[in-house]
Design an enzyme around this catalytic site. Structure first.
Site, PDB file in Angstrom:
ATOM      1  N   PRO A 147       0.348  -1.517   0.323  1.00 49.51           N
ATOM      2  CG  PRO A 147       0.001  -1.176   2.406  1.00 49.51           C
ATOM      3  CD  PRO A 147       0.466  -2.728   1.517  1.00 49.51           C
ATOM      4  CG  ASN A 148      -0.283   4.012   0.896  1.00 47.24           C
ATOM      5  OD1 ASN A 148      -1.360   4.984   0.402  1.00 47.24           O
ATOM      6  ND2 ASN A 148      -0.468   3.771   2.499  1.00 47.24           N
ATOM      7  CE1 TYR A 155       8.783   5.372   2.941  1.00 43.55           C
ATOM      8  CE2 TYR A 155       6.883   7.477   3.202  1.00 43.55           C
ATOM      9  CZ  TYR A 155       7.852   5.928   3.769  1.00 43.55           C
ATOM     10  OH  TYR A 155       7.001   5.641   4.411  1.00 43.55           O
ATOM     11  CB  ALA A 173       1.457   0.267   6.636  1.00 43.03           C
ATOM     12  CG  HIS A 217       5.566  -1.859  10.234  1.00 46.74           C
ATOM     13  ND1 HIS A 217       7.049  -2.341  10.025  1.00 46.74           N
ATOM     14  CD2 HIS A 217       5.399  -1.040   9.521  1.00 46.74           C
ATOM     15  CE1 HIS A 217       6.937  -1.860   9.421  1.00 46.74           C
ATOM     16  NE2 HIS A 217       6.429  -0.789   8.804  1.00 46.74           N
ATOM     17  CG  ASP A 240      -0.406 -17.137   8.588  1.00 44.07           C
ATOM     18  OD1 ASP A 240       0.613 -17.697   9.163  1.00 44.07           O
ATOM     19  OD2 ASP A 240      -0.860 -17.843   9.265  1.00 44.07           O
ATOM     20  CD  GLU A 285      11.107  -6.870   6.133  1.00 47.46           C
ATOM     21  OE1 GLU A 285      11.493  -7.924   6.924  1.00 47.46           O
ATOM     22  OE2 GLU A 285      10.505  -5.935   7.343  1.00 47.46           O
ATOM     23  CG  HIS A 323      11.081  -1.666   4.866  1.00 51.03           C
ATOM     24  ND1 HIS A 323      10.111  -1.710   4.925  1.00 51.03           N
ATOM     25  CD2 HIS A 323      11.802  -2.368   5.650  1.00 51.03           C
ATOM     26  CE1 HIS A 323       9.097  -2.317   5.415  1.00 51.03           C
ATOM     27  NE2 HIS A 323      10.227  -2.966   5.926  1.00 51.03           N
ATOM     28  CB  ILE A 324      12.002   2.876  -0.064  1.00 48.68           C
ATOM     29  CG1 ILE A 324      11.773   1.973  -1.175  1.00 48.68           C
ATOM     30  CG2 ILE A 324      12.085   4.071  -0.654  1.00 48.68           C
ATOM     31  CD1 ILE A 324      10.283   3.308  -2.178  1.00 48.68           C
ATOM     32  CB  SER A 325      11.894   4.887   4.466  1.00 57.65           C
ATOM     33  OG  SER A 325      11.471   4.581   5.344  1.00 57.65           O
ATOM     34  NE  ARG A 370       6.783   4.337  10.182  1.00 56.95           N
ATOM     35  CZ  ARG A 370       5.732   4.362   9.082  1.00 56.95           C
ATOM     36  NH1 ARG A 370       4.827   3.936   9.039  1.00 56.95           N
ATOM     37  NH2 ARG A 370       5.032   5.818   9.148  1.00 56.95           N
TER      38      ARG A 370
END
Ligand code: DQA
Length: 145
Positions: A9-10, A22, A76, A79, A86, A97, A99-101, A110
């Site tokens: 999302p986003n 970002y 998001a 988290h 699952d 995994e 994450h940009i930030s 977070r």
């Protein structure tokens, strides 16, 4: 070798959302960049973005038997989502995994990552390069079998 690059999302709002965190690259720009990086690495990359948790779960399920590795930035849902955790465990496909930030330097909420429990590795705070480093790491893991 075939990879699924999943964004949650986003992330379709990249370039517009909080550019201080970002950056200014759009989602389409990110996909174009990662397509060329995947070609350089000799990997076939398939892209999927959704704002819906269920669609991300379905995309992971559909990867079963078809895809060698998954790069996932679930936004998001990282988290909160036991369902995505699952799904990754169900298909048992090596996953990284991203994450940009730099989530480690952000809010307490977070600091939990459910899906990270099913991932071999995490790349956080490296911007678009994190996705490339994830692909490189997954290539090693897939080659090692
Ligand atoms: C993010 C970090 C998450 O905490 C956030 O909810 C996002 C983006 C990142 O790429 O830095 O949507 O996954």
């Amino acid at each position: 070798m075939k990879f699924l690059i999943l964004n949650g999302p986003n992330l379709n709002m990249l370039g517009i959302r909080e550019p201080d965190l970002y950056g200014t690259l759009t989602y389409d720009g990110l996909v174009d960049y990662l397509k060329s990086e995947a070609a350089r690495l000799g990997v076939e990359a398939e892209f999927f973005q959704s704002n819906s948790e269920g669609e991300l779960v379905t995309a992971i399920q559909k990867a079963y038997g078809r895809v060698d590795a998954i790069v996932i930035n679930a936004g998001a849902y990282t988290h909160t989502s036991i369902a995505i955790l699952d799904a990754l465990k169900a298909v048992s496909i090596p996953a990284a995994e991203v994450h940009i930030s730099d989530v480690a330097k952000r809010e307490d909420f977070r600091q939990v990552s459910y899906l990270g429990m099913a991932c071999c590795c995490k790349f956080s705070g490296e911007g678009k390069l994190g996705y490339v480093h994830a692909m490189e790491r997954l290539m090693q893991i897939v080659r090692e079998g």
